[in-house]
Structures are given as C-alpha cells and as structure tokens.
Scaffold this motif. Structure first.
Motif, mmCIF file in Angstrom:
data_model
loop_
_atom_site.group_PDB
_atom_site.id
_atom_site.type_symbol
_atom_site.label_atom_id
_atom_site.label_comp_id
_atom_site.label_asym_id
_atom_site.label_seq_id
_atom_site.Cartn_x
_atom_site.Cartn_y
_atom_site.Cartn_z
ATOM 1 N N ALA A 275 0.865 -1.189 0.047
ATOM 2 C CA ALA A 275 0.243 0.000 0.092
ATOM 3 C C ALA A 275 0.935 1.280 -0.007
ATOM 4 C CB ALA A 275 -0.973 -0.038 1.212
ATOM 5 N N LEU A 276 2.073 1.264 0.497
ATOM 6 C CA LEU A 276 2.808 2.507 0.474
ATOM 7 C C LEU A 276 3.063 2.955 -0.660
ATOM 8 C CD1 LEU A 276 5.096 3.734 2.411
ATOM 9 C CD2 LEU A 276 6.609 2.126 1.773
ATOM 10 N N GLU A 277 3.287 4.355 -0.714
ATOM 11 C CA GLU A 277 3.727 5.054 -1.570
ATOM 12 C C GLU A 277 4.806 6.157 -1.161
ATOM 13 O OE1 GLU A 277 -0.042 5.295 -4.420
ATOM 14 O OE2 GLU A 277 0.494 7.054 -3.516
ATOM 15 N N VAL A 278 5.839 6.383 -2.089
ATOM 16 C CA VAL A 278 6.938 7.541 -1.679
ATOM 17 C C VAL A 278 7.210 8.142 -2.678
ATOM 18 C CG1 VAL A 278 9.476 7.551 -0.687
ATOM 19 C CG2 VAL A 278 7.953 5.710 0.121
ATOM 20 N N ALA A 279 7.432 9.550 -2.296
ATOM 21 C CA ALA A 279 7.942 10.316 -3.420
ATOM 22 C C ALA A 279 8.840 11.287 -2.833
ATOM 23 C CB ALA A 279 6.629 11.527 -3.859
ATOM 24 N N ILE A 280 9.807 11.628 -3.674
ATOM 25 C CA ILE A 280 10.967 12.490 -3.347
ATOM 26 C C ILE A 280 10.447 13.902 -4.262
ATOM 27 C CG2 ILE A 280 13.414 12.969 -3.628
ATOM 28 C CD1 ILE A 280 13.891 10.093 -3.648
ATOM 29 N N ILE B 258 14.351 19.960 0.863
ATOM 30 C CA ILE B 258 14.140 18.441 0.193
ATOM 31 C C ILE B 258 12.744 17.837 0.858
ATOM 32 C CG2 ILE B 258 14.741 16.210 -0.391
ATOM 33 C CD1 ILE B 258 16.480 18.556 -1.783
ATOM 34 N N LYS B 259 11.676 17.693 0.216
ATOM 35 C CA LYS B 259 10.482 17.099 0.655
ATOM 36 C C LYS B 259 10.664 15.558 0.474
ATOM 37 C CE LYS B 259 8.054 21.090 0.832
ATOM 38 N NZ LYS B 259 6.900 22.049 0.899
ATOM 39 N N ILE B 260 10.108 14.930 1.355
ATOM 40 C CA ILE B 260 10.014 13.282 1.066
ATOM 41 C C ILE B 260 8.570 13.187 1.429
ATOM 42 C CG2 ILE B 260 10.488 10.721 1.932
ATOM 43 C CD1 ILE B 260 13.529 12.022 2.521
ATOM 44 N N ILE B 261 7.583 12.735 0.593
ATOM 45 C CA ILE B 261 6.100 12.373 1.052
ATOM 46 C C ILE B 261 6.011 10.983 1.101
ATOM 47 C CG2 ILE B 261 3.763 13.057 0.248
ATOM 48 C CD1 ILE B 261 6.406 15.297 -1.329
ATOM 49 N N VAL B 262 5.216 10.442 2.100
ATOM 50 C CA VAL B 262 4.980 9.046 2.419
ATOM 51 C C VAL B 262 3.542 8.906 2.702
ATOM 52 C CG1 VAL B 262 5.237 7.209 3.915
ATOM 53 C CG2 VAL B 262 7.396 8.727 3.304
ATOM 54 N N ASP B 263 2.920 8.121 1.824
ATOM 55 C CA ASP B 263 1.526 7.699 2.169
ATOM 56 C C ASP B 263 1.514 6.276 2.409
ATOM 57 O OD1 ASP B 263 -1.329 7.538 2.110
ATOM 58 O OD2 ASP B 263 -1.482 8.917 0.895
ATOM 59 N N LEU B 264 1.002 6.141 3.851
ATOM 60 C CA LEU B 264 0.668 4.479 4.077
ATOM 61 C C LEU B 264 -0.583 3.830 3.480
ATOM 62 C CD1 LEU B 264 2.295 5.018 7.862
ATOM 63 C CD2 LEU B 264 3.361 4.781 5.907
ATOM 64 N N HIS B 265 -1.618 4.927 3.262
ATOM 65 C CA HIS B 265 -2.691 4.396 2.883
ATOM 66 C C HIS B 265 -3.372 3.502 3.837
ATOM 67 C CE1 HIS B 265 -2.930 6.373 -0.934
ATOM 68 N NE2 HIS B 265 -1.447 6.081 -1.293
ATOM 69 N N GLN B 266 -3.313 3.983 5.074
ATOM 70 C CA GLN B 266 -3.890 3.138 6.191
ATOM 71 C C GLN B 266 -5.095 3.901 7.273
ATOM 72 O OE1 GLN B 266 -0.236 1.765 8.404
ATOM 73 N NE2 GLN B 266 -0.706 -0.222 7.375
ATOM 74 N N VAL C 89 8.470 7.636 -6.361
ATOM 75 C CA VAL C 89 9.542 6.655 -6.575
ATOM 76 C C VAL C 89 9.235 5.193 -6.154
ATOM 77 C CG1 VAL C 89 11.526 8.426 -6.336
ATOM 78 C CG2 VAL C 89 10.403 7.360 -4.171
ATOM 79 N N PHE C 90 8.168 4.926 -5.529
ATOM 80 C CA PHE C 90 7.678 3.777 -4.924
ATOM 81 C C PHE C 90 6.517 3.595 -4.778
ATOM 82 C CE2 PHE C 90 7.508 0.413 -1.747
ATOM 83 C CZ PHE C 90 8.017 -0.692 -2.041
ATOM 84 N N ALA C 91 5.733 2.368 -5.256
ATOM 85 C CA ALA C 91 4.469 2.221 -5.176
ATOM 86 C C ALA C 91 4.101 0.588 -5.446
ATOM 87 C CB ALA C 91 3.521 3.080 -5.912
ATOM 88 N N ASN C 92 3.065 0.080 -4.800
ATOM 89 C CA ASN C 92 2.729 -1.427 -5.240
ATOM 90 C C ASN C 92 3.946 -2.271 -4.934
ATOM 91 O OD1 ASN C 92 0.157 -0.794 -6.089
ATOM 92 N ND2 ASN C 92 1.352 0.002 -8.094
ATOM 93 N N GLY C 93 4.723 -1.924 -4.140
ATOM 94 C CA GLY C 93 5.928 -2.854 -3.515
ATOM 95 C C GLY C 93 7.048 -2.663 -4.401
ATOM 96 N N LEU C 94 7.164 -1.724 -5.327
ATOM 97 C CA LEU C 94 8.076 -1.738 -6.646
ATOM 98 C C LEU C 94 8.430 -0.334 -6.578
ATOM 99 C CD1 LEU C 94 6.351 -3.752 -9.039
ATOM 100 C CD2 LEU C 94 8.524 -4.582 -8.016
ATOM 101 N N PRO C 95 9.891 -0.066 -7.149
ATOM 102 C CA PRO C 95 10.122 1.140 -7.570
ATOM 103 C C PRO C 95 9.604 1.708 -8.686
ATOM 104 C CG PRO C 95 12.055 -0.576 -8.108
ATOM 105 C CD PRO C 95 10.838 -1.076 -7.130
ATOM 106 N N ILE C 96 9.199 2.933 -8.820
ATOM 107 C CA ILE C 96 8.709 3.667 -9.961
ATOM 108 C C ILE C 96 10.180 4.314 -10.756
ATOM 109 C CG2 ILE C 96 7.338 5.637 -10.881
ATOM 110 C CD1 ILE C 96 5.888 4.962 -8.228
ATOM 111 N N PRO C 97 9.985 3.999 -11.993
ATOM 112 C CA PRO C 97 11.381 4.358 -12.764
ATOM 113 C C PRO C 97 11.108 5.938 -12.921
ATOM 114 C CG PRO C 97 10.176 2.718 -14.090
ATOM 115 C CD PRO C 97 9.338 2.752 -13.004
ATOM 116 N N PHE C 98 12.444 6.722 -12.545
ATOM 117 C CA PHE C 98 12.342 8.015 -12.751
ATOM 118 C C PHE C 98 13.525 8.541 -13.485
ATOM 119 C CE2 PHE C 98 13.894 6.652 -8.646
ATOM 120 C CZ PHE C 98 15.066 7.344 -8.441
#
Lengths: 409, 409
Positions: B343-348, B376-384, B353-362
C-alpha cells in the motif's frame, strides 16, 4: 592458521571458517552482478543438514528471505546456501520472488538435490531486479573445482566490507570432535535486530532442530543483535546455521551434559563475527565496546548499551579522541531507562570519568592516548541490579559520509 | 523587516522576535564564558507574565531546568529570563544547583523583583562548573542601556549555530492586536522530545496559565518535537512562553471564540523556529521535510516520520544528492509501525519513486537536480488511515563530523 586454546574445553581457530566442520565445501565466482569482484558464493554439505535461521525484523523483507524461510520450514533441513552480493533483490515485487525461486531451482539442479534444500540470499543495492542471465551462468560454473575455494566464498559475500570475517571453534562432545565455523559480512545499515549483515554458521554437530534454533536465537541476541554501525536495520539480513551431524556425537538437546559447551562454542563464533562486523563498519577506525553493568534487567541493560553505541555524538567524539563523557551520560539519560543519576558510574577504559552525579577529574592527555587505541571500552554501572550486556559499534567518521553519500550511484 | 500576510487573520513578521509583543525588552552581553562571542542574554517583561514551559525528557536534567521549573510552579508567573551560552551547567551536582540559584538571585536583585520570577537557563559544554564571577559581573552590567539590543539576545543564546532564529506573528483578538514573538537556538543534539535547543516565546496576550500550557504542549509536539538533527536528546532543552497580558484582550481560554487563532499563531512561530533549527543543524546543507500521510494514528505517523528523518543513510544520501529511495523504504520498514508494503507510496519532492511494492522508474538527472535544492521534501503515504505529520531534519555531512569530533577540546 592461528590456533589458540580458549579454555581447556574450547579450541579457537581464529582464521577457521565454514569448511572446518566435516563434510562442508564452499566457494565463489565472479558472475557479473558486480563489475570485477567475486559476487556469487556457495556452501554445500555432503548430506542434508539440520537448519535454523534468524531474519531481519524489517517489514520489507527481501525476496530471498521469504523463499529461504519457506524452504527451511518444509523439513527443517538445507543442504546448500547460495549467496549473491551486489544486488539485494529487495523491493522487487513478484518478479523478485520468481528470481529468488529461480536461483534456488538452478543451484538445486546443479547439485541434484530437492529445491527446498537450497537456501538463497542476496545483499547489495535495493530495488533493482537481479541480472538472472548472469546469475544462471554463474550457477552453471560455480561447482567446477577451480572455484571451490573457501576464501572465494568469504570474498563473494562482501559489499562495502574492507575485510573478510571468519572464525571457528572445536569442542569435544561424547568423545567426538565437534567443529563450529562461521563467516559473515557487514558493514553499513548495521543495527541490533539483524541489520544488513549476513552470517553463515556450519557445524558437524548432531543436534535437534528445535534446540539448534533455540541456541541460535539466544546467541544472536547476545552477539549479532548487539552491534550497531548506523542504526539502520536492513531488509536482507539473516543468520543461517547448518548442522550436518557428521561429527557423530549423540544427538545434542538441552538435556545433553555438553549442551552449554556447544552453546558457548556457538557464542564464541558469533561474537567474534559480530565484533569483526562492528570494527569493519563503514568508515570505522575503531571498535567501540560498551559494557553495561548493574541494570535491573536485560532489557534495560540493552536499552542503555544501544543508546550509547548509537549516539552520533559519542561516535564522533571517539573518532576525534575526545573524552567527551557528557555525551555518554546524555545518551544514558535519554535511553528511556529509569537510571538513578547519582548512582551511575561511567568509565572510559580504565579511567573513571563520572560518579555521584559529577565528573571525576582525569588527565586529559592520558585519556586521549587511550582513545587513540583501535578498541575503545566504555564501562557503565547503573548500580540498580545484576544484569549486564556488551554492545558493539564503531566510530562515525568522514569516510562514513564519503561511502554513503555516493553508494548507489 | 519583511512583512507578509499569512492569511487574512494572521500577519507574519519573518524577522520579528521576542520584543514585538508589547512590554518586553531583550539584550545580551559578553561576560567571558565564551572567548569572544556574546554569552549572556535576557528577556524582561514590564509586568509579571503568565508562564509555561516544556522541558527535556532526558533523565539528567541540568540544574537551571530544575530551578526554573520549581520557580514557575510557585505562582505560574515569571517576569524575566536569563540565559548563558558556552556552559550548560549540567552534570554539575549540588554546586551546579547553587550556581543556578545564584544566577537567578543576582538578576532578580538587579531587577528588584522576587527571585522566583526569574527563569534561568544554560547551554553549552556539559560537566563544568559555571564561572560564577564572570557571570555575576555580566549580570551587574547587562541592564545598562547599551546592551538592551534585541539582536544581542538572539546572538547570546547561540552555541554552534551559524545563524540566529526568530519569528513573530500578529493577530486580532477582541479587536486588540495580539503579538507572539520567538527566538531559538539549535543546533546539535537535536531530536524530538526537547533536544539541545532553547526556545523563548513572548506574547502580550492575556491568557490563563493552564490554557497557555495546554497550547504550548500541543504546539511543541507538532513543531519542536518533530525536529531531529542527530537523534541525541540533551540535558538542557526547554521552551518557555511568557504572556504578559498587555494586549488587553479578554482572557483567552479554550472557550474563547479566537482560541484556535491564537494556537495557530503560536504554531506558526514555533514551526518557523523549529524549521530554522533543523536547517541550521550542525554541518547541514539542506532542510529535509518528511511528510507522512495516511497513518492509522498520530503515534504511527510520528514513528515513521522520525525513523526516516533520523536515518544516517537517508541523511547522507540527500547530502550526496542521491535519490536512494531504498533507504527511505528501509527506514519505514524498521520504524516499528505495521506498514503494509504493497500500500505504501513514496515520493521525493514531486517525483513518485515507490508504489505497489516496487520502484517507479524516474529520470535520475531530474531527481538529482531536485536534490540539489536547499529544501528537500519526502512524502510518504501509508494508505492506512487519516493521520498526518511532518518531521523536520537535515542532511549528514563531513562538517557534522568535523564539528563534533572536536567540539569539547
């Protein structure tokens, strides 16, 4: 090989490794995951061995850990371990799992054994798929006699490590010589609870599975789980033990008269590997040992030890050979343990620096000279109870920054 | 002075400080604790002010914190704050307590007020007694008009800080202008739960003590307690608020229609100071903001945010402008929160950069360019769930090592 008698019952082979116990071979090859260095290693036992493992507590367990745990669960045995370095096969989703299974299957085919008797593990960069063609080519070659070199195995498992880590001991059980050998890799992302480290222990002891697992967990808590390099617990860490029974002792269980001797031997191997990992922490120039005495219970002792060994300020002070006891006291104070400030005593090596809530005057030059040694001891006595632990770590240096500000790219 | 309207209800004075509210003066002097820099500062209110404080959670609370807490407890008021830098008066035993009381008494005598209306605080080296002769000489001079310069106060409270930190806002309550001003110092040993930082907030609001304390605790948890420089929580940290009532608004309580406006104003001041502390962390080149969304509860959101912002590996990667999302995911994985990997999503910043358990190409070059910015912002969504927090920190650099490998000596 340096041989030293540790006690009248345990023979310590400082440079012994996983092939000291009977019936094991090990080796390694360069298959192309890394540019030049060895990157694929194996341990194989002549016969299936009773197996036990401990695994990272990180929620993002890498694919090979999932495969290996599932495989060991089938009959509590493995006969071989295959390791690649350079790529962690972590955060690689379903394809990563398929790749880990493929690694397992390919090596099992080469060996002519059942798939689930092969444990697989990986270490290196996170989030990139394994180059399976290279790995499969490597697997097809790795059992050729020219690669069956134990030194290759120790090399093939390394990442940013500067040196190999190995250790073996021998004990007598039921009149039979039982050997325990180990190899490990560090060296960043190291923190109690299985950080980026891999540990492999082999023994020819004949031992029951549940007792082997019990001993491994107990020993791991006192050794591998007491080291910290940077407080980051990785996705890939595990310690695996194989026990193939070829020493032909009576089955070891907790009731066997030599049970404690076996556990002591296992602890010596694991403690030595753990200290070698800490000393070779990324950028480290010194091993730091924090001994916490007089805690109410083990949990409190561990919390205090980890708080000190994890403090960037303590670690940089030791790098700078600065007897900054205030930072040690501060780290104790925020450990979460109800320390009694006026009961606390702190020493840096042989030099007492704090007692009765006050600093103890010391000769700065003398302590500075002590801090220039390559192993630094910090001794803390809480005077609250009987529990004691030792935590291991390293200093924090310019080279840690250098290594980690440019690792991935 | 830069003035900007933050909303139609809150006027933000970026360069405003503790003397913006009515009835406060501030100043500072060099008395000799430090070699050359200003090292003794004060804030004085025309009239006794309602006071509230939050204090370090470290078990080794420094002497001045003990004295100040006891003093405020007497009638929930203070009229003056005296701060020295260069020496923390921590781990100094009974003599340290006597010295803190003497500082208080001396300054109270100069002001002609009761001792317990003076809050005292110290920051600097641990475990050395205060040079009381120098401090007493300083106290005798500090109220002379030539030292009553608000800029001197902001300078006098600094240790390894590279810049002063200040902020003020103005709001209207009951038709009256109410101001809130603040000054703070960092910059090492900074970690959630009051690390080595001092924060001073003044306001001319008329407000009940218990409500002021409630607001301060609430705001501190969302601001000062969300910053981390190195994870070390110090012995000396505190945030003090003085509210002298000279704005002549109706008494503010939680039932007042403008209660939330006041708390928002206090939060803007504290958040600005907290971010300035993080940006000026020892050796820092960048401010890092970690926004955690979609947590089950605030505690989980904080744990994830702190885990990321405290990771040496994340901090060095950002120093090295390396988009090493694997280290971010790893830090989330060992935060102790039951995160759902898929469920985790990560953005720089703006780059997922990360969703569905996998890296997102950038585009590596594009993200590298982003990482060269100074925030620098790091944004994390746990979707919980619905809880969200922001944690603040900084990168880990060669200069952190340099500063801390040689601080005491």
């Amino acid at each position: 090989m340096i041989q030293a008698t540790f006690s009248n019952k345990i023979v310590v082979l400082e440079e012994g490794s996983v092939t000291i116990p009977k019936g094991y071979k090990a080796g390694g090859i360069h298959c192309g995951v890394k540019k030049k260095k060895l990157d694929l290693g194996f341990i194989v036992s002549e016969v299936p061995a009773t197996a036990a493992g401990v695994y990272t507590t990180n929620i993002f367990q890498a694919a090979p850990l999932i495969v290996t745990q599932e495989s060991i669960a089938k009959e509590n045995k493995i006969q071989a371990i295959l390791v690649n370095s350079g790529n962690a096969n972590a955060c690689t989703g379903e394809q990563g799992l398929l790749d880990a299974f493929e690694m397992q299957k390919s090596f099992a085919a080469e060996l002519g054994i059942k798939d689930h008797l092969v444990a697989v593990t990986s270490t290196g960069v996170i989030g990139e798929l394994l180059p399976m063609e290279k790995i499969n080519t490597g697997i097809k070659q790795i059992l050729q006699p020219e690669y069956e070199i134990e030194a290759n195995f120790k090399q093939a498992i390394l990442t940013t490590d500067l040196c190999t880590k190995q250790m073996a001991v021998q004990i007598k059980i039921d009149g039979k010589t039982v050997s325990i050998g180990g190899a490990a890799k560090g060296s960043g992302m190291i923190h109690p609870n299985m950080a980026t480290m891999l540990g492999f222990v082999t023994t020819d002891a004949n031992i029951a599975h549940e007792d082997l697992l019990f001993a491994l967990k107990d020993v791991t808590n006192k050794t591998f789980n007491m080291i910290t390099v940077d407080g980051d617990t990785s996705t890939n860490d595990m310690v695996l033990v194989m026990a193939n029974g070829l020493a032909e002792n009576e089955m070891l269980t907790k009731d066997h008269p030599d049970w404690n001797l076996f556990v002591d031997g296992l602890k010596i191997v694991c403690e030595s590997l753990a200290k070698k990992i800490a000393r070779d922490g990324e950028g480290a120039t010194k091993l730091i040992e924090v001994q916490v005495n007089g805690a109410d219970n083990l949990e409190a002792a561990r919390a205090v030890g980890k708080s000190i060994i994890s403090s960037n300020l303590v670690k940089t002070a030791i790098f700078g050979t600065d007897a900054n006891w205030g930072r040690i006291v501060t780290a104790i104070g925020y450990s979460g343990v109800a320390v009694e400030p006026y009961a606390l005593e702190v020493a840096i090596g042989p030099y007492p620096v704090f007692a009765n809530g006050l600093p103890i005057p010391f000769d700065e030059a003398e302590v500075k000279e002590y801090l220039e040694l390559d192993t630094i001891k910090i001794i803390v006595d809480l005077h609250q109870g009987e529990s004691t632990v030792t935590a291991y770590g390293c200093d924090l240096t310019y080279d840690y920054i250098k290594i980690n500000a440019s690792y991935r790219t």
